[in-house]
Structures are given as structure tokens and as C-alpha cells.
Motif scaffolding. Structure first.
Motif, PDB file in Angstrom:
ATOM      1  N   ARG A  81      36.451  46.377  57.231  1.00 11.89           N
ATOM      2  CA  ARG A  81      35.568  45.420  57.911  1.00 11.89           C
ATOM      3  C   ARG A  81      36.110  43.990  57.771  1.00 11.89           C
ATOM      4  N   SER A 134      31.351  57.081  57.404  1.00 11.40           N
ATOM      5  CA  SER A 134      30.633  56.044  56.662  1.00 11.40           C
ATOM      6  C   SER A 134      30.030  55.002  57.593  1.00 11.40           C
ATOM      7  N   LEU A 135      30.487  54.966  58.842  1.00 15.19           N
ATOM      8  CA  LEU A 135      29.970  54.008  59.826  1.00 15.19           C
ATOM      9  C   LEU A 135      28.737  54.518  60.560  1.00 15.19           C
ATOM     10  N   LEU A 159      36.000  57.565  56.597  1.00 16.22           N
ATOM     11  CA  LEU A 159      35.632  56.181  56.905  1.00 16.22           C
ATOM     12  C   LEU A 159      34.794  56.133  58.177  1.00 16.22           C
ATOM     13  N   ASP A 160      35.163  56.928  59.156  1.00 14.80           N
ATOM     14  CA  ASP A 160      34.386  57.002  60.392  1.00 14.80           C
ATOM     15  C   ASP A 160      32.959  57.469  60.097  1.00 14.80           C
ATOM     16  N   PRO A 183      29.069  56.536  49.985  1.00 17.75           N
ATOM     17  CA  PRO A 183      30.490  56.146  49.995  1.00 17.75           C
ATOM     18  C   PRO A 183      30.986  55.558  48.679  1.00 17.75           C
ATOM     19  N   TYR A 217      35.940  50.832  53.197  1.00 12.10           N
ATOM     20  CA  TYR A 217      35.087  50.397  54.307  1.00 12.10           C
ATOM     21  C   TYR A 217      35.036  48.870  54.367  1.00 12.10           C
ATOM     22  N   GLU A 261      33.632  53.282  49.882  1.00 12.03           N
ATOM     23  CA  GLU A 261      32.930  52.021  50.156  1.00 12.03           C
ATOM     24  C   GLU A 261      33.904  50.843  50.084  1.00 12.03           C
TER      25      GLU A 261
END
Length: 145
Positions: free
Chosen positions: A131, A18-19, A15-16, A71, A127, A124
Motif C-alpha cells: 500500500r 487480504s484486500l 495478499l489479494d 493477516p 500488505y 499484514e
């Protein structure tokens, strides 16, 4: 279902990643610092994730790890399998009584549904869930998974 440390840290790391802008590389230490994970342990997990084709590594001062796929193409099930996580159903003994067979059959079907669910949830999806949670918490909430 409860994730082990291996599974939890692996999902947090991806996840990190993906940022990262344009899904660019991030160093193990940068990921570990942002997600409050032990860097040596994270390095071992990222090696497993690289072997599974979920991340790739780049050497050098601007190198690090980055997602090998979009993702939306990385499932939670694939992440967990890459680091050796498994959810095994309870299995009745071969000569078990009828009610034990029913229980075993039920657990087998639940196991199948759980596997399908894990492979239907993408990085995704996680993510966007994270968010949404962050937005609900307000601007002061940091993005630590």
C-alpha cells in the motif's frame, strides 16, 4: 534468495485475499484475473495453502477462498513452507577441511537468520508495504503484487 513461481504466486494470492472486504471469499478466477496468474496453477497452490490452514474454502455461488487467519498471524515463512518452498544451507562433507567447516557453519547461521526473518514478516506487513508503494506511485497505480 529468489522465490520460485510457487512461492511468488502464493504470496500474491494471499495478499489479494487480504484486500477482500472483511476478508470475505474470492474465487480462483477473480484472484487469477486481478493478479494475472494462471487459474489452474493457482487452484493447486490454494489447495496446498488450505491444507496448511492458511486459507479456507467455501462452496457455492458466493464462495471461494478466504484467509483462515488474520493477516498479522500469517508469516511469509508459513506461506512458503505451505507450498513446499525451502531454503537449505550448503552442507560440508563430514571429513571436510577446517575452512570448509567454517564456511558450512557460516551458511548454517545465515540460514537460521533467514528462516527467522521469513517467519517474522507477516502478510499484514507485506500488505502495508504494498500500500505504501502504491501511494508513492500515485492514484493510477493498480494493486497487482
Amino acid at each position: 534468495m529468489k522465490l520460485t513461481t510457487r512461492g511468488h504466486y502464493s504470496v500474491k494470492a494471499l495478499l489479494d485475499l487480504s484486500l477482500q472486504p472483511n476478508f470475505g471469499p474470492a474465487s480462483v478466477n477473480a484472484i487469477a484475473t486481478r493478479q494475472t496468474l494462471p487459474a489452474p496453477y493457482l487452484e493447486k497452490l490454494l489447495i496446498d495453502l488450505r491444507r496448511a490452514g492458511l486459507v479456507r474454502s467455501t462452496r457455492g455461488p458466493q464462495g471461494g477462498y478466504q484467509l483462515a487467519k488474520n493477516p498479522s498471524q500469517i508469516s511469509l515463512g508459513a506461506i512458503l513452507e505451505a507450498v513446499g518452498e525451502s531454503i537449505e544451507p550448503w552442507v560440508a562433507e563430514p571429513d571436510a577441511q577446517a575452512e570448509d567447516w567454517v564456511t558450512a557453519n557460516l551458511w548454517q547461521r545465515l540460514h537460521q537468520k533467514l528462516q527467522e526473518a521469513l517467519h517474522s514478516i507477516s502478510l499484514e506487513d507485506l500488505y502495508f508495504d504494498a500500500r505504501s508503494w502504491q501511494a508513492a506511485q500515485g492514484s493510477e497505480a493498480s494493486f497487482v503484487v
